[in-house]
Motif scaffolding. Structure first.
Motif, PDB file in Angstrom:
ATOM      1  N   ALA A 195      -6.100 -58.630   9.418  1.00 42.54           N
ATOM      2  CA  ALA A 195      -6.234 -57.183   9.568  1.00 42.54           C
ATOM      3  C   ALA A 195      -6.810 -56.554   8.295  1.00 42.54           C
ATOM      4  O   ALA A 195      -7.674 -55.674   8.359  1.00 42.54           O
ATOM      5  CB  ALA A 195      -4.877 -56.565   9.892  1.00 42.54           C
ATOM      6  N   LYS A 196      -6.339 -57.010   7.139  1.00 39.45           N
ATOM      7  CA  LYS A 196      -6.846 -56.493   5.876  1.00 39.45           C
ATOM      8  C   LYS A 196      -8.329 -56.794   5.704  1.00 39.45           C
ATOM      9  O   LYS A 196      -9.109 -55.916   5.307  1.00 39.45           O
ATOM     10  CB  LYS A 196      -6.037 -57.111   4.727  1.00 39.45           C
ATOM     11  CG  LYS A 196      -6.590 -56.846   3.329  1.00 39.45           C
ATOM     12  CD  LYS A 196      -6.605 -55.377   2.980  1.00 39.45           C
ATOM     13  CE  LYS A 196      -7.025 -55.187   1.519  1.00 39.45           C
ATOM     14  NZ  LYS A 196      -7.200 -53.736   1.198  1.00 39.45           N
ATOM     15  N   GLN A 197      -8.724 -58.005   6.008  1.00 38.62           N
ATOM     16  CA  GLN A 197     -10.124 -58.381   5.834  1.00 38.62           C
ATOM     17  C   GLN A 197     -11.026 -57.634   6.816  1.00 38.62           C
ATOM     18  O   GLN A 197     -12.141 -57.229   6.462  1.00 38.62           O
ATOM     19  CB  GLN A 197     -10.283 -59.888   5.981  1.00 38.62           C
ATOM     20  CG  GLN A 197      -9.588 -60.674   4.879  1.00 38.62           C
ATOM     21  CD  GLN A 197      -9.982 -62.130   4.846  1.00 38.62           C
ATOM     22  OE1 GLN A 197     -11.084 -62.496   5.225  1.00 38.62           O
ATOM     23  NE2 GLN A 197      -9.073 -62.987   4.390  1.00 38.62           N
ATOM     24  N   LEU A 198     -10.552 -57.433   8.040  1.00 44.43           N
ATOM     25  CA  LEU A 198     -11.337 -56.674   9.018  1.00 44.43           C
ATOM     26  C   LEU A 198     -11.487 -55.225   8.569  1.00 44.43           C
ATOM     27  O   LEU A 198     -12.564 -54.634   8.677  1.00 44.43           O
ATOM     28  CB  LEU A 198     -10.669 -56.732  10.389  1.00 44.43           C
ATOM     29  CG  LEU A 198     -10.745 -58.071  11.129  1.00 44.43           C
ATOM     30  CD1 LEU A 198      -9.843 -58.054  12.347  1.00 44.43           C
ATOM     31  CD2 LEU A 198     -12.168 -58.393  11.529  1.00 44.43           C
ATOM     32  N   GLY A 199     -10.390 -54.663   8.046  1.00 41.41           N
ATOM     33  CA  GLY A 199     -10.462 -53.300   7.545  1.00 41.41           C
ATOM     34  C   GLY A 199     -11.432 -53.173   6.384  1.00 41.41           C
ATOM     35  O   GLY A 199     -12.208 -52.220   6.311  1.00 41.41           O
TER      36      GLY A 199
END
Length: 382
Positions: A195-199
């Motif tokens: 989720a962090k990397q996608l954000g």
């Protein structure tokens, strides 16, 4: 172009990472209060107006420290992260190839034994050895040095078909990633890192706390959501998992969210009733979007060795996997299971987990992975 193209660019700049400078903290005369920070950094949503003015400075320092740790994780070479598995390959698998040894049946038999002992698996080992024996017969390989190079090529050849980064196309409705796996595989942590990397890649993300069997799982996912500024849809403990995921997809669609990542109960692959419930989650998603889930990702603990392969087979039969993430490869000497999984299933390996930091969840690259284990110093084929 898929969202993980930006991760490729990050890898190209791996050696250019510069740690952020420490916050400027000039000395002050005795008794003089600190100046108000130029910009307040406050991650708490309910911060009060009369909060201590020193809080912003502390948070800025913490943020800078976190960024420095992430930068260090991104810059750390894969060889170091795969230290234990690399030691097994080098110490047990490659050391006997040192020197000017003749290539004979005894040496090839020993190589085959060492591959199996390194958790490469019988089927994958047989494929590798068939390739090497063929090259020996053609006199392409005639000493230990050329055998090492040929081994590298055979291992890369085994992994290249499963090197397929997750691609998230532009669409008008949420791209749904259903994450499955057994308890302890690193499933929820992988979701948080993803989720962090996608954000960071510019996408809006929502999480669905579909693991309703463990209250701790929901709490862990909510903690990741708060840390990353990502909304989390959840219900009470014991709620119907399919209902949670259904509500999450409705909410994500209404809010124009780009990606919905749904957690599921960490069920044992041998429990048929729980596997049936997982299939129900997929059916319920299909009522809102006939193509959902668009990715069914299994998270496997690389430290479990050949048991990880058994898990993947059972989940694939039950729900039809489309990708894999192999985690905890930094803490095990059994990372050779990646070759076994690749050879037996042929499913895309999207990610490998090689540490605790967010960017220790890395896009899988076949040549880079093999070179990290064998430390040949050669460039991966493109």
């Amino acid at each position: 172009m898929g969202i993980f193209s930006f991760l490729k660019r990050q890898k190209a700049k791996r050696d250019e990472v510069v740690e952020p400078p420490a916050p400027d903290t000039p000395s002050l005369p005795p008794g003089e209060p600190p100046a108000e920070p130029a910009e307040r950094i406050d991650t708490a949503t309910d911060a009060t107006a009369d909060a201590d003015t020193g809080t912003a400075t502390v948070q800025a320092t913490d943020a800078a420290g976190e960024q420095a740790l992430e930068a260090a994780a991104a810059a750390r070479p894969l060889q170091a992260k795969l230290g234990r598995t690399r030691s097994r390959f080098r110490d047990n698998l490659l050391d006997f190839l040192l020197g000017d040894k003749p290539i004979d049946d005894a040496l090839l038999e020993e190589l085959e034994t060492q591959l199996i002992m390194a958790d490469v698996g019988i089927e994958a080992t047989q494929r590798v050895m068939a390739t090497l024996n063929e090259r020996v017969a053609r006199s392409d390989v005639n000493d230990a040095q050329t055998l090492r190079a040929a081994l590298r090529e055979a291992l890369v050849e085994l992994l290249v078909p499963v090197e397929a980064p997750l691609e998230i196309p532009e669409r008008n409705t949420p791209f749904v990633i259903l994450v499955v796996g057994v308890n302890g595989s690193g499933k929820t942590t992988t979701i948080g890192k993803l989720a962090k990397q996608l954000g960071d890649g510019g996408l809006s993300v929502m999480l669905a706390a579909g693991d309703t069997f463990r209250a701790a799982a929901t709490e862990q996912l909510q903690a990741w959501g708060a840390r990353n500024g990502v909304p989390v849809v959840s219900q009470g403990a014991g709620a119907d998992s399919a209902s949670v995921v259904f509500d999450a997809l409705q909410s994500a669609t209404a809010r124009g969210i780009d990606v919905l990542i749904a957690d599921t109960a960490g069920r044992l692959h041998t429990q048929a009733n729980l596997m049936d419930e997982l299939a129900k989650v997929k059916r319920v998603l299909g009522k809102l979007d006939p193509d959902a889930p668009h990715e069914t990702l299994i998270v496997l603990d690389g430290g479990t060795g050949q048991n990880a392969l058994a898990q993947a087979r059972q989940f694939h039969a039950a729900v039809g996997l489309t990708g894999m993430a192999v985690t905890k490869l930094d803490g095990t000497a059994r990372g050779g299971v990646v070759f076994s999984i690749a050879g037996a299933l042929g499913l895309p390996i999207r990610f490998i987990g090689v540490g605790e930091r967010v960017f220790d969840l890395e896009v899988f690259e076949a040549g880079r992975f093999v070179d990290a284990l064998l430390d040949t110093g050669q460039d991966a084929p493109r």
